[in-house]
Design a protein around this motif. Sequence first.
Motif, mmCIF file in Angstrom:
data_model
loop_
_atom_site.group_PDB
_atom_site.id
_atom_site.type_symbol
_atom_site.label_atom_id
_atom_site.label_comp_id
_atom_site.label_asym_id
_atom_site.label_seq_id
_atom_site.Cartn_x
_atom_site.Cartn_y
_atom_site.Cartn_z
ATOM 1 N N PRO A 171 0.825 -1.210 0.000
ATOM 2 C CA PRO A 171 0.000 0.000 0.000
ATOM 3 C C PRO A 171 0.858 1.258 0.000
ATOM 4 O O PRO A 171 1.872 1.333 0.698
ATOM 5 C CB PRO A 171 -0.792 -0.124 1.304
ATOM 6 N N THR A 172 0.479 2.226 -0.797
ATOM 7 C CA THR A 172 1.180 3.515 -0.822
ATOM 8 C C THR A 172 0.142 4.627 -0.772
ATOM 9 O O THR A 172 -1.013 4.448 -1.183
ATOM 10 C CB THR A 172 2.060 3.689 -2.076
ATOM 11 N N TYR A 173 0.583 5.791 -0.288
ATOM 12 C CA TYR A 173 -0.321 6.925 -0.116
ATOM 13 C C TYR A 173 0.348 8.206 -0.591
ATOM 14 O O TYR A 173 1.509 8.463 -0.266
ATOM 15 C CB TYR A 173 -0.718 7.087 1.357
ATOM 16 N N TYR A 233 -2.624 -4.733 11.488
ATOM 17 C CA TYR A 233 -2.452 -5.794 10.492
ATOM 18 C C TYR A 233 -1.009 -5.920 10.001
ATOM 19 O O TYR A 233 -0.751 -6.510 8.956
ATOM 20 C CB TYR A 233 -3.435 -5.578 9.336
ATOM 21 N N ASP A 234 -0.090 -5.370 10.777
ATOM 22 C CA ASP A 234 1.349 -5.522 10.526
ATOM 23 C C ASP A 234 1.697 -5.185 9.082
ATOM 24 O O ASP A 234 2.269 -5.987 8.338
ATOM 25 C CB ASP A 234 1.788 -6.955 10.857
ATOM 26 N N CYS A 235 1.337 -3.977 8.699
ATOM 27 C CA CYS A 235 1.507 -3.524 7.319
ATOM 28 C C CYS A 235 2.480 -2.352 7.270
ATOM 29 O O CYS A 235 2.379 -1.426 8.072
ATOM 30 C CB CYS A 235 0.137 -3.118 6.780
ATOM 31 N N LYS A 236 3.436 -2.390 6.366
ATOM 32 C CA LYS A 236 4.421 -1.317 6.230
ATOM 33 C C LYS A 236 4.124 -0.478 4.987
ATOM 34 O O LYS A 236 4.449 -0.877 3.864
ATOM 35 C CB LYS A 236 5.839 -1.899 6.149
ATOM 36 N N PRO A 237 3.501 0.684 5.170
ATOM 37 C CA PRO A 237 3.120 1.512 4.027
ATOM 38 C C PRO A 237 4.259 2.394 3.536
ATOM 39 O O PRO A 237 5.307 2.506 4.179
ATOM 40 C CB PRO A 237 1.998 2.376 4.603
ATOM 41 N N LEU A 238 4.016 3.013 2.408
ATOM 42 C CA LEU A 238 4.954 3.964 1.824
ATOM 43 C C LEU A 238 4.183 5.258 1.549
ATOM 44 O O LEU A 238 3.161 5.250 0.861
ATOM 45 C CB LEU A 238 5.530 3.396 0.527
ATOM 46 N N TYR A 239 4.652 6.349 2.141
ATOM 47 C CA TYR A 239 3.999 7.648 1.988
ATOM 48 C C TYR A 239 4.822 8.551 1.073
ATOM 49 O O TYR A 239 6.042 8.654 1.219
ATOM 50 C CB TYR A 239 3.878 8.353 3.342
ATOM 51 N N PHE A 240 4.128 9.235 0.155
ATOM 52 C CA PHE A 240 4.779 10.210 -0.716
ATOM 53 C C PHE A 240 4.265 11.597 -0.344
ATOM 54 O O PHE A 240 3.065 11.863 -0.414
ATOM 55 C CB PHE A 240 4.507 9.891 -2.181
ATOM 56 N N ILE A 241 5.178 12.465 0.051
ATOM 57 C CA ILE A 241 4.831 13.769 0.598
ATOM 58 C C ILE A 241 5.070 14.886 -0.416
ATOM 59 O O ILE A 241 6.194 15.060 -0.900
ATOM 60 C CB ILE A 241 5.651 14.072 1.868
ATOM 61 N N LEU A 242 4.010 15.627 -0.731
ATOM 62 C CA LEU A 242 4.157 16.817 -1.567
ATOM 63 C C LEU A 242 4.807 17.921 -0.725
ATOM 64 O O LEU A 242 4.248 18.340 0.285
ATOM 65 C CB LEU A 242 2.795 17.282 -2.071
ATOM 66 N N SER A 243 5.984 18.339 -1.123
ATOM 67 C CA SER A 243 6.761 19.297 -0.330
ATOM 68 C C SER A 243 6.940 20.631 -1.040
ATOM 69 O O SER A 243 7.976 21.282 -0.911
ATOM 70 C CB SER A 243 8.126 18.693 0.005
ATOM 71 N N SER A 244 5.940 21.041 -1.781
ATOM 72 C CA SER A 244 6.011 22.305 -2.498
ATOM 73 C C SER A 244 6.026 23.476 -1.516
ATOM 74 O O SER A 244 5.293 23.484 -0.526
ATOM 75 C CB SER A 244 4.807 22.441 -3.430
ATOM 76 N N ASP A 271 5.369 5.352 10.929
ATOM 77 C CA ASP A 271 4.435 4.314 10.488
ATOM 78 C C ASP A 271 4.998 3.474 9.352
ATOM 79 O O ASP A 271 4.762 2.268 9.271
ATOM 80 C CB ASP A 271 3.131 4.991 10.049
ATOM 81 N N GLY A 272 5.748 4.105 8.458
ATOM 82 C CA GLY A 272 6.276 3.402 7.291
ATOM 83 C C GLY A 272 7.489 4.105 6.728
ATOM 84 O O GLY A 272 8.301 4.641 7.475
ATOM 85 N N SER A 273 7.602 4.113 5.398
ATOM 86 C CA SER A 273 8.725 4.772 4.728
ATOM 87 C C SER A 273 8.227 6.030 4.025
ATOM 88 O O SER A 273 7.050 6.151 3.685
ATOM 89 C CB SER A 273 9.366 3.828 3.707
ATOM 90 N N ILE A 274 9.169 6.946 3.798
ATOM 91 C CA ILE A 274 8.829 8.247 3.207
ATOM 92 C C ILE A 274 9.506 8.416 1.850
ATOM 93 O O ILE A 274 10.688 8.127 1.688
ATOM 94 C CB ILE A 274 9.270 9.405 4.128
#
Length: 443
Positions: A171-173, A233-244, A271-274
């Motif tokens: 999962p990614t966000y 649920y022991d899930c490692k997500p990946l977040y993408f941050i808009l840094s404008s 929570d996960g990776s950035i």
Amino acid sequence: MENIVVYSSGNSNRLKYVLDWLLKERLQLDYVMTSNERDASGLAFFISYGKPLPNSVSIPDAGMLWQKEYVKTIPAKGAWNELPTLFATQEGGYTLPFDLLSAIFFLLSRYEEYHSFNADKHGRYPAANSILYKHGWLLRPIVDEWVYAFRKQIQSATGVTIPATAYLFQPTYDIDMAYSHLHKGAGRIVGAYMRALLKGDVKQISERTQVLKKKQKDPYDSFRWLRQLHKEYDCKPLYFILSSTQTTAFDKNIHPKHPAMIRVIKNAAKDGSIGIHPSYYSGERNKIAKEKMMLEEITGQKIHVSRQHYIRIKMPDTYRMLLKNGITEDYSMGYGTHLGFRAGTGNSFAWYDLTQDSQTELRVHPFCFMDTTAHFEAKLSVMETFEKLEAMSKLLEKTGSTMITIFHNFSLGTSNEWKGWRQAYENFLIEKTAINSKDDYQA
């Protein structure tokens, strides 16, 4: 299985690239090349490229892997074991009726995107131009299906079992609009009220007022809920941050240095990776360097993962820009307008720069689903959306591939626009992380 011998009368960067991905990465087999036909013919089994030889699984050669340039090509359509194919041949004697290696190279390299095309309003390659869309194959990971069938072909020829790769749900966000009403600054808040007044949107005015008075939660704020879901649920997500650092028509996040945004970023990092979500205009004057540096300062870690905002990719410029700025993993390989597999696979691969005719250090991670695409572009209901998602997942599970999804915090919040999405996503995540855990246990 011992090293597989691959016979070919010649060698090239393109051939090595495809064989490394197909045999080493996907089938987890070591191989050696030979151009000596007599030595190869004396073996009990080998792969022959370009010539049907005894004791071999033979693959016809369409010529693409010997080129040094990228000539516009329309691969012939065919079929193999009930699978549709590209680079089909009528030439007899071969085990496979199509050039599997050229077909893989054509799709992974995004060969068709190097030629002139009429870009969409965001400067993107249109999904409707792609050969997978035109043939109606966009919703299936056709390359993974070919690999799965080829694995069975080798097993049948050798009698040796090749262990299957495990399905993985990642999962990614994209966090490009952390809040709907909060932390926008007086100017943006007044502007929002004025627009709502002109539209006569009393409901929007009431909601905004309640949120600003802290009597109601911001409808886009799903961050704590997501963290709890991932933990349970022991899930490692990946977040993408808009840094404008500037607000534009396409960059509407609050400033990355705002205390509220810093909290969002730091909690996401726990929570996960950035990864970075480069702003819409990040390609101008190398703005991405400044945005990446700011995100690194906030997280206290080096950022080497990226996904383009609005999925704005232009070959080869975008990927060269990312490499120049220390990005080694990209998650932009998909379409913003259509669901499905832009490169025909759910699995990652090294980016091959056609203009340099060489493999690069950039790792490409394809996604097949984005919430805004399903909701705004395809206009699917919640039920229809997750039926499509489940259908793609089943194909990836069968072929031992990876499923990468893109959701936004706002689609999983409490906005009426996205009613039903949160529960449907939770059910999907629970089911798919259970498959991940099962595969980990069996491994």
